[in-house]
Design an enzyme around this catalytic site. Structure first.
Site, PDB file in Angstrom:
ATOM      1  N   GLY A  49       0.936  -1.479  -0.140  1.00  0.00           N
ATOM      2  CA  GLY A  49      -0.407   0.005   0.382  1.00  0.00           C
ATOM      3  C   GLY A  49       0.891   1.028   0.257  1.00  0.00           C
ATOM      4  CB  THR A  50       4.179   2.026   1.524  1.00  0.00           C
ATOM      5  OG1 THR A  50       3.521   1.369   3.266  1.00  0.00           O
ATOM      6  CG2 THR A  50       5.331   3.631   2.014  1.00  0.00           C
ATOM      7  CG  ASN A 103      -4.640   4.261   8.656  1.00  0.00           C
ATOM      8  OD1 ASN A 103      -5.024   5.436   8.571  1.00  0.00           O
ATOM      9  ND2 ASN A 103      -3.279   4.142   9.711  1.00  0.00           N
ATOM     10  CD  GLN A 112      -6.777  -0.335   7.476  1.00  0.00           C
ATOM     11  OE1 GLN A 112      -7.903  -1.114   7.823  1.00  0.00           O
ATOM     12  NE2 GLN A 112      -5.525  -0.070   7.867  1.00  0.00           N
ATOM     13  CB  ALA A 127      -2.180  -8.468   0.095  1.00  0.00           C
ATOM     14  CG  HIS A 128      -0.610  -6.303   4.856  1.00  0.00           C
ATOM     15  ND1 HIS A 128      -0.908  -6.171   6.087  1.00  0.00           N
ATOM     16  CD2 HIS A 128      -0.020  -4.872   4.335  1.00  0.00           C
ATOM     17  CE1 HIS A 128       0.064  -4.599   6.708  1.00  0.00           C
ATOM     18  NE2 HIS A 128      -0.075  -4.209   5.312  1.00  0.00           N
ATOM     19  CB  THR A 172      11.591 -10.472 -11.159  1.00  0.00           C
ATOM     20  OG1 THR A 172      12.296  -9.927 -12.225  1.00  0.00           O
ATOM     21  CG2 THR A 172      10.738 -11.911 -11.278  1.00  0.00           C
ATOM     22  CB  CYS A 188       3.743   2.929  11.254  1.00  0.00           C
ATOM     23  SG  CYS A 188       2.302   2.209  10.366  1.00  0.00           S
TER      24      CYS A 188
HETATM   25  C1  LIG Z   1      -1.525   0.137   5.416  1.00  0.00           C
HETATM   26  C2  LIG Z   1      -1.861   0.826   5.425  1.00  0.00           C
HETATM   27  C3  LIG Z   1      -1.198   1.477   3.943  1.00  0.00           C
HETATM   28  C4  LIG Z   1       0.106   0.710   4.173  1.00  0.00           C
HETATM   29  O1  LIG Z   1       0.040  -0.125   3.358  1.00  0.00           O
HETATM   30  P1  LIG Z   1       1.609  -1.470   3.244  1.00  0.00           P
HETATM   31  O2  LIG Z   1       0.915  -2.615   2.218  1.00  0.00           O
HETATM   32  O3  LIG Z   1       1.695  -1.672   4.714  1.00  0.00           O
HETATM   33  O4  LIG Z   1       2.900  -0.447   3.032  1.00  0.00           O
HETATM   34  C5  LIG Z   1      -1.106   3.073   3.142  1.00  0.00           C
HETATM   35  N1  LIG Z   1      -2.840   2.993   3.557  1.00  0.00           N
HETATM   36  C6  LIG Z   1      -3.826   2.915   4.329  1.00  0.00           C
HETATM   37  C7  LIG Z   1      -5.183   4.019   4.623  1.00  0.00           C
HETATM   38  C8  LIG Z   1      -3.311   1.780   5.722  1.00  0.00           C
HETATM   39  O5  LIG Z   1      -3.606   0.946   6.511  1.00  0.00           O
END
Ligand SMILES: *Cc1c(COP(=O)(O)O)cnc(C)c1O
Length: 385
Positions: free
Chosen positions: A70-71, A152, A180, A201-202, A238, A326
């Protein structure tokens, strides 16, 4: 009894997602760019995952670009759009909010150092931006609006579809961080009217280190990472085949289970909040009472410190969070709650409970019993200090 109530920080990998990934960690190890059998197998897996991710957000598969989470998706969206515009930095203006994820906020800070102007919209007491403020901030230099769907920390939802309409009318590129919200509520890029949208994904029962940026066809964007030309030359490197396959499986599962997941999270968090209100006093809900992510409760307990609460809950095997994941360990108050201008008392006593699809009513009952005991002890202790 161990209870995990920190799903906004991360979720476990669903067993079905895990099974889908396994072959790609073992014998299906081909590089999708290779033309032989192994390569082709991996390539097929990638394109299936692309369809699954696109399906969840009602996009076209060719509008999905896999990232390292996500970052990366957030940071790429902002930097990529800014770099694609052939103007001097000082002639580019971004509008975002004070409560975006650090992936957006810190990217904007960096761009400010480069000379780009950024407006960070303020929030009301529930953590919502105002459309009037947004409209007033737009100038002829505004080239990007980035607003998250669900926060979040507090769960507050922003009026994304209405921002989308406004952005479209003014011809401004619109990015939304839906990390989220995806998997907890319907997310349709068409209904939201976004040009770019970030996923991870996580946060939805997939593996860590993989995500995606939705890029609407025709959106001008530059790559963040240059190299071998993967992902149609926009994101080289890759591909994380096993991760992407897991992400695809997680999206497919989320799509199938979405109505039950959403209803389940809403019901369980309503039940939990009722129990807390009826058994615990001096407690406040932070964030919007209705316009919120299913399953997120950010609560302040008067006369206790969040850290003490977290440590004591952890000793009892219960995982919650203080603000964002974080920041754990750092003795810093939540920037999100600060932006909502909550009184100091509410800032230092706030914890975030984020439920997942597999939490049960019994777990929430046990949590409330434990919380009640801990609060009684801490509050009695506080009085003597
Ligand atoms: C967790 C989160 C991210 C970052 O995602 P990662 O896959 O952990 O880098 C970005 N935005 C929001 C709102 C999140 O909760």
């Amino acid at each position: 009894m161990k209870i995990y109530l920190d799903h906004n920080a991360t979720t476990p990998i669903d067993p079905k997602v895990f099974s889908a990934m396994l072959p790609y960690l073992q014998w299906e190890y081909g590089n999708p760019s290779s033309i032989h059998h192994w390569g082709r197998q991996a390539k097929v897996a990638l394109s299936q995952a692309r369809c699954q991710v696109a399906g969840l957000i009602k996009a076209e598969p060719e509008e999905i670009f896999f990232t390292g989470g996500g970052t990366e998706a957030d940071s790429w969206a902002v930097q990529g759009v800014i770099k694609a515009i052939p103007k001097l930095p000082a002639d580019k203006h971004i509008i975002t909010t004070q409560i975006e994820h650090p992936a957006i906020l810190k990217t904007c800070r960096y761009l400010e150092d480069e000379g780009v102007r950024v407006t960070y919209l303020p929030l009301d007491q529930y953590g919502r931006i105002s459309l009037d403020n947004l409209e007033a901030a737009i100038s002829d230099k505004t080239v990007l609006i980035s607003v998250m769907l669900g926060n979040n920390e507090i769960g507050t939802l922003q009026p994304i579809a209405r921002i989308g309409e406004l952005a479209q009318k003014r011809g401004i590129c619109f990015h939304c961080d839906a990390v989220q919200a995806a998997g907890k509520m319907p997310v349709s890029v068409k209904e939201l009217g976004v040009n770019l949208l970030s996923l991870s994904a996580h946060k939805m029962y997939g593996p860590k280190g993989v995500g995606a940026l939705y890029i609407q066809t025709g959106t001008a964007i530059k790559p963040l990472i240059y190299g071998g030309g993967q992902e149609r030359d926009l994101r080289s490197g890759t591909e994380n085949v096993a991760g992407v396959v897991g992400f695809g499986a997680a999206c497919q599962l989320a799509q199938e289970e979405l109505p039950q997941r959403q209803a389940g999270l809403e019901k369980l968090s309503a039940f939990l909040w009722e129990q807390i209100q009826s058994q615990i006093n001096e407690v406040h809900l932070n964030g919007h009472p209705q316009e919120r992510l299913p399953g997120t409760l950010n609560l302040s307990f008067e006369r206790v410190l969040a850290e003490d609460l977290l440590l004591n809950l952890d000793l009892e095997g219960i995982a919650v969070s203080g603000g964002a994941a974080c920041k754990s360990g750092a003795h810093q108050y939540s920037l999100v709650l600060q932006a909502m201008k909550l009184p100091a008392e509410r800032l230092h006593s706030a914890i975030r409970i984020s439920l997942g699809k597999d939490n049960t009513e019994e777990e929430t009952r046990h949590f409330v019993r434990t919380l009640k005991t801990i609060l009684k002890r801490l509050r009695a202790g506080m009085a003597c200090r």
